[in-house]
Write an enzyme that holds these catalytic residues in place. Structure first.
Site, mmCIF file in Angstrom:
data_model
loop_
_atom_site.group_PDB
_atom_site.id
_atom_site.type_symbol
_atom_site.label_atom_id
_atom_site.label_comp_id
_atom_site.label_asym_id
_atom_site.label_seq_id
_atom_site.Cartn_x
_atom_site.Cartn_y
_atom_site.Cartn_z
ATOM 1 N N LYS A 138 1.511 5.381 5.890
ATOM 2 C CA LYS A 138 0.415 5.789 4.996
ATOM 3 C C LYS A 138 -0.937 5.459 5.611
ATOM 4 O O LYS A 138 -1.878 6.266 5.551
ATOM 5 C CB LYS A 138 0.551 5.095 3.635
ATOM 6 C CG LYS A 138 1.717 5.610 2.826
ATOM 7 C CD LYS A 138 2.059 4.703 1.660
ATOM 8 C CE LYS A 138 3.505 4.929 1.258
ATOM 9 N NZ LYS A 138 4.041 3.871 0.397
ATOM 10 N N LYS A 162 0.988 -5.263 1.340
ATOM 11 C CA LYS A 162 2.438 -5.128 1.187
ATOM 12 C C LYS A 162 2.918 -6.294 0.353
ATOM 13 O O LYS A 162 2.133 -7.197 0.048
ATOM 14 C CB LYS A 162 3.146 -5.095 2.541
ATOM 15 C CG LYS A 162 2.692 -6.183 3.518
ATOM 16 C CD LYS A 162 3.324 -6.014 4.876
ATOM 17 C CE LYS A 162 2.716 -4.911 5.707
ATOM 18 N NZ LYS A 162 3.578 -3.759 5.858
ATOM 19 N N ARG A 163 4.201 -6.284 -0.042
ATOM 20 C CA ARG A 163 4.717 -7.428 -0.770
ATOM 21 C C ARG A 163 4.483 -8.695 0.033
ATOM 22 O O ARG A 163 4.517 -8.690 1.269
ATOM 23 C CB ARG A 163 6.225 -7.258 -1.025
ATOM 24 C CG ARG A 163 6.551 -6.375 -2.195
ATOM 25 C CD ARG A 163 6.013 -6.925 -3.477
ATOM 26 N NE ARG A 163 6.779 -8.045 -3.954
ATOM 27 C CZ ARG A 163 7.445 -8.061 -5.101
ATOM 28 N NH1 ARG A 163 7.422 -7.024 -5.916
ATOM 29 N NH2 ARG A 163 8.130 -9.133 -5.466
ATOM 30 N N THR A 216 6.867 1.749 5.166
ATOM 31 C CA THR A 216 6.270 3.067 4.958
ATOM 32 C C THR A 216 4.757 2.920 4.805
ATOM 33 O O THR A 216 4.029 3.885 4.981
ATOM 34 C CB THR A 216 6.855 3.781 3.719
ATOM 35 O OG1 THR A 216 6.920 2.851 2.641
ATOM 36 C CG2 THR A 216 8.241 4.326 4.000
ATOM 37 N N LYS A 252 7.039 -10.841 6.520
ATOM 38 C CA LYS A 252 5.973 -9.869 6.760
ATOM 39 C C LYS A 252 4.734 -10.527 7.388
ATOM 40 O O LYS A 252 3.805 -9.857 7.810
ATOM 41 C CB LYS A 252 5.601 -9.153 5.466
ATOM 42 C CG LYS A 252 6.733 -8.260 4.924
ATOM 43 C CD LYS A 252 6.360 -7.632 3.595
ATOM 44 C CE LYS A 252 7.498 -6.891 2.937
ATOM 45 N NZ LYS A 252 7.694 -5.516 3.452
ATOM 46 N N HIS A 272 18.896 -0.824 3.109
ATOM 47 C CA HIS A 272 17.449 -1.017 3.229
ATOM 48 C C HIS A 272 17.038 -2.345 3.815
ATOM 49 O O HIS A 272 15.841 -2.594 3.970
ATOM 50 C CB HIS A 272 16.779 -0.866 1.860
ATOM 51 C CG HIS A 272 16.654 0.555 1.419
ATOM 52 N ND1 HIS A 272 15.591 1.348 1.776
ATOM 53 C CD2 HIS A 272 17.470 1.326 0.674
ATOM 54 C CE1 HIS A 272 15.756 2.553 1.248
ATOM 55 N NE2 HIS A 272 16.893 2.569 0.588
#
Ligand code: IMP
Length: 836
Positions: free
Chosen positions: A683, A564-565, A679, A570, A373
């Site tokens: 969404k 998101k986290r 993901t 990110k 992952h």
């Protein structure tokens, strides 16, 4: 709601429930007989519970039939092992999958209750950190919907991911005591108790038949107790099981001390034993190396494998033919967290079942599949050998033996290549030796997959290149997906309804059906309805925020969402810096008195959400920075409605169900080559948001599926990122060159957003300008800002924007987790659906 409780129909019906088999009567029966409540004492939480129990009853028949069918047909079973399952609230999901949502709503209304309000009372179980845990949950839904005999196995943490509160702009963590009010969805299974061993030593001897025996003795033992949750498929008869293990102390443990009369010691040791399943580690994509975490991993793996063996042996004649094991069992490892299972299965076969090494190894390597992952080096699990040896002495021996035999094969194929041997070894040499769990997973599995096309390429060509050269056929890609049942049908009822009215409801089980929306993309009337739904959803979100937080959102602005986290890769920081640039543009336009320049600015509401690991200093500082920028921007009268920033606390599955329907722009802006798949990107797009993103993870496939014209792509590609880093990246060059960027960075640096502590955000600026800007924010800024200008321009053309939104949704078929699971089933697991 308190008023509604006194409704007389509740009272009247409670008395007459025994003959009634409707959901209403079952609900009332549970309220009265399970919870012992009447109309004077029942709380809304009781009503939620009674309803959940009534709905759960509807699952039981199918659940038992499904499990019996699996035994009667002696099927091959898929075991999905995961330390995290972020399943979200169950009530709505089960009602939808059983096709009784409307029935439930109406029957509750008849007794004066609102289903939607009761659904809100369900505690969202946070048994995961982010994408990996939510993927596991989507997979369970798809597995059941496709009718594949399967099980999710994990840990029933008493405390899930912490609750995030924002205090004075900072993240504050509080424990998530999710079981406080009980969990009506789980069923305790005291009949499935397994002993799990730790520590001790290995006793070696030759038995009377001359066999060399290794026996793991003097261990400290813990009991694993199973808790089952039913996982229903959508509109079919399949109900699968998610079994989560809780740790209990053994009775022997207690008795030993009771006999010595040390009651207090007995009790405190008991508590200590049970800490194994106490709390989820709140790290996402970071390996911490704590002993308790290793114990969690082995605890759930050992209990799970004992359960798998029990099931395999049931109805089989002695002596058991273990060569049949891989024909009936496939175990998928969700990242390396459960990868000790490879050594554990070898231990069971050799030490307990008495198989020879070669046979045991053949069966084991036929059984496992490993999903990687992440390629972030700090996330790869590398256990200290001394720690491993203390906790799992026999497993370390087995791993050494696996490694010895494996490296012998490598040496034969690549004689004299010492570099290769040391890179591929399961044991990393150095000051402190480490067990590389990724290497163990690759060596012990028949399949290794990444989770997006790009990620799988990086695995093959960079991260695990040596292994790919050695076993090219083992490697494959399975791009992640999401279940449309939760992520559209349930969370966005209005859009679902509109879609169904126009193309039917087959999309709920075959997401490719959404392609039938393409002809409507240009239809003015359809566009109008589409837009009205988004607008309603925006209003709903604005209303919630107003109620809960007292903040007012401009519902005519772009709802620009970054959820998101919190992680540097990110790049929430890139978005925050861009917000400062937007702020400066508005201020400049206001100052110049140029009314048309101001009028030309497209109003924007930038909404963030996400948790930072409690020990992740930088991520937490970025949360504070976002809140500090928000404070300045949101209170500046000159900015007015043109720009607002919000950080929504406690991002969770249920919060995202509220955000997604209202989102218009989805921020997927990780540095290319860092996000394995993502993901959240899927969404948002499925709910009609347009994506601004880098060519990273599944964004690339998003672009391919929905077309380059319908997505906003910017920034360096993964190749260019590598090239730039190799050439020598100097972030200051970019900072000096772009006046807007420099101004924004300087404002943060100079304390413009931290008036009481001018140095507060210095570490952020240091990391960008003086410590190499690891995630290339400076390099990508200009491209990002330009792309955001295109977004704003396009938003002015609502017809075109809406058309793009429709086309996004229409082309999302590929991103259903049903497609992902089908690929796993066909290519890796070799399993077929079973009719129940
Ligand atoms: P297990 O964890 O797979 O053993 O799940 C128990 C479920 O399987 C129950 O629903 C049982 O009714 C069913 N089951 C257990 N053993 C058998 C069997 O031998 N034949 C048919 N069904 C069985």
């Amino acid at each position: 709601m308190e008023e509604i409780k006194k409704d007389n129909s509740v009272k009247a019906s409670t008395a007459a429930v025994s003959e009634d088999t409707t959901l209403k009567s079952s609900f009332l029966r549970h309220l009265k007989y399970t919870l012992a409540k009447d109309e004077y004492t029942a709380t809304d939480r009781d009503r939620y519970k009674a309803l959940s129990l009534a709905v759960r009853d509807r699952l039981v028949e199918k659940w038992i039939k499904t499990q019996q069918a699996y035994y009667n047909k002696d099927v091959k079973r898929v075991y999905y092992l995961s330390l995290e399952f972020l399943i979200g609230r169950s009530l709505g999901n089960v009602l939808v999958n059983l096709d009784i949502y409307e029935e439930a709503r109406k029957e509750l209304l008849a007794v004066g209750l609102e289903l939607e309000q009761l659904r809100e009372l369900e505690w969202d179980p946070g048994l995961g950190n982010g994408g990996l845990g939510r993927l596991a949950a989507c997979f369970l839904d798809s597995l059941a919907t496709l009718g594949i005999p399967s099980y999710g196995y994990g840990i029933r943490y008493e405390y899930g991911i912490f609750f995030q509160k924002i205090r004075n702009g900072h993240q504050v963590e509080t424990p998530d005591n999710w079981l406080r009010y009980g969990n009506p969805w789980e069923i305790e299974r005291p009949e499935y108790l397994f002993i799990v061993k730790f520590y001790g030593k290995v006793n070696k001897y030759t038995d009377k038949h001359g066999r060399f025996i290794c026996s793991w003795i003097d261990t400290q033992d813990v009991v694993a107790l199973g808790y089952d949750t039913a996982i229903p498929g959508y509109h079919n008869n399949t109900v699968n099981t998610m079994r989560l293990w809780g740790a209990k102390s053994t009775r022997d443990f207690d008795l030993g001390y009771f006999q010595h009369g040390d009651y207090e010691r007995a009790v405190s040791d008991k508590v200590l034993t049970e800490t194994i399943s106490k709390v989820l580690y709140p790290n996402d994509n970071v390996f911490e190396g704590k002993e308790l975490r290793l114990k969690q991993e082995y605890f759930f793996v050992s209990a799970t494998l004992q359960d798998i063996m029990r099931r395999f042996k049931k109805n089989r004649q002695q002596p058991i033919e273990y060569r049949d094991f891989p024909n009936k069992t496939v175990i998928q490892l969700n990242d390396t967290h459960p990868s000790i299972a490879i050594a554990e299965l070898m231990r069971i076969f050799i030490d307990i079942e008495g198989l020879d090494w070669d046979v045991a190894w053949e069966i084991t390597t036929e059984t496992f599949g490993y999903t990687n992952h992440t390629i972030l080096p700090e996330a790869l699990e590398r256990w200290s050998v001394p720690l491993f040896e203390r906790v799992l002495p026999r497993h370390l021996e087995i791993i050494y033996e696996i490694n010895y035999r494996f490296l012998k094969g490598v040496e034969e194929r690549f004689p004299g290549d010492g570099g290769k041997l040391s890179r591929m070894s399961i044991i990393e040499e150095g000051d402190e030796k480490k067990v590389r769990m990724a290497n163990l997973s690759i060596v012990g599995s028949r399949s290794v997959n990444g989770v997006s096309a790009l990620h799988s390429e990086i695995i093959k060509n960079e991260l695990f290149k040596d292994f790919y050269d050695y076993w090219p056929k083992k490697f494959n890609n399975k791009t992640n997906g999401i279940t449309q049942r939760r992520w559209l049908r349930l969370c966005n009822p209005a859009l679902s309804e509109l879609i169904t009215q126009h193309i039917g409801d087959a999309w709920v089980v075959d997401l490719n059906e959404l392609k039938k929306l393409i002809p409507f993309a240009d239809n003015i009337d359809f566009q109008k309805k589409w837009r009205a739904i988004k607008q309603d959803n925006k209003r709903l979100l604005a209303h919630c925020l107003k109620e809960k937080k007292g903040v007012a959102l401009n519902v005519d602005s772009i709802f620009d969402c970054h959820f998101k986290r919190m992680h540097e890769y990110k790049r929430q920081l890139l978005n925050a810096i861009h917000a400062v640039v937007l702020y400066n543009r508005i201020k400049a336009a206001a100052k110049s008195g140029n009314k048309s320049a101001l009028k030309n600015i497209v109003p924007r509401t930038v909404i963030f959400g996400g948790k930072a690991a409690p020990g992740y200093f930088m991520a937490k500082l970025i949360i504070k920075l976002i809140n500090s920028i928000a404070e300045v921007v949101n209170s500046d009268p000159e900015v007015s409605d043109l720009l607002k920033l919000f950080f929504m606390e406690n991002y969770s599955v249920s919060l995202s169900e509220m955000i997604l329907p209202a989102a218009e722009l989805s921020e997927q802006i990780s540095t290319a080559g860092t996000e394995a798949s993502g993901t959240g990107n899927m969404k948002f797009a499925l709910n009609g948001a347009l994506t601004i993103g880098t060519l990273d993870g599944a964004n690339i496939e998003l672009k391919e599926n929905i077309g380059a014209d319908n997505i906003f792509i910017f920034g360096l590609t993964a190749d260019k990122v590598n090239e730039l880093k190799q050439r020598g990246y100097n972030p200051r060059e970019y900072y000096e060159r772009n006046a807007e960027l420099k101004q924004a960075v300087d404002m943060i640096d100079n304390g413009f957003f931290s008036k009481n502590d001018a140095n507060l955000f210095k570490p952020i600026i240091e990391s960008l300008l003086n410590h190499g800007d690891q995630y290339l924010l400076m390099a990508d800024f200009e491209s990002y800002a330009k792309c955001q200008e295109r977004v704003a321009e396009l938003y002015k053309d609502q017809a075109l924007w809406t058309k793009m939104s429709i086309l996004n949704v229409a082309n999302m078929g590929f991103f259903s987790s049903d497609r992902t699971i089908k690929e796993y089933a066909d290519d890796i697991w070799l399993v077929k659906p079973v009719d129940v």
